[in-house]
Design an enzyme around this catalytic site. Structure first.
Site, PDB file in Angstrom:
ATOM      1  CB  CYS A   2      -4.897 -17.633   2.576  1.00 24.60           C
ATOM      2  SG  CYS A   2      -4.903 -16.516   1.176  1.00 24.60           S
ATOM      3  CB  CYS A  47      -5.605 -18.912  -0.798  1.00 23.27           C
ATOM      4  SG  CYS A  47      -4.109 -18.012  -0.402  1.00 23.27           S
TER       5      CYS A  47
END
Length: 123
Positions: A30, A33
């Protein structure tokens, strides 16, 4: 303080005590993230009285399911074992600072009272 890797084995123990715990639900694939991680790590160094936990949603599928994590990163804040904030999205540093200030200022007696009232209305 460094961040703490949270798993199904230690999650309840780490998040169930007194004080403030932030939890970052993330995954290695991600992009947002990975961009949020340094912000989160920097905050963990600034606020040594707070536990900064991280949950790898790929490795800890049960935890992600338990908290209905549908979008990552999701940042959750607990105080004295009560979830007081949970929101998806990579927050800028100023927003994390603001969240920490707000969680510090909560009247937990009032929060518990509101939770009890809410629970009684659901039945």
């Amino acid at each position: 303080m460094a961040t703490v890797e949270l798993t199904t084995e230690n999650f309840d123990k780490v998040t169930g005590g007194d004080g403030i715990v932030l939890v970052d639900f993330w995954a290695s694939w991600c992009g947002p993230c990975l961009r949020f991680a340094p912000v989160y790590d920097k905050q963990s160094d600034k606020h040594e009285d707070i536990v900064f936990g991280k949950v790898d949603t790929e490795a800890q599928v049960e935890l992600a399911a338990r908290y209905d994590i549908r979008s990552i990163p999701t940042l959750m804040a607990l105080r004295d074992g009560v979830i007081v904030f949970s929101q998806p999205g990579a927050l800028p540093e100023s927003a994390v600072e603001s969240l920490i200030s707000q969680v510090r200022e909560l009247d937990m007696e009032d929060v518990r009272k509101q939770l009890a009232e809410h629970a009684s209305h659901e039945h």
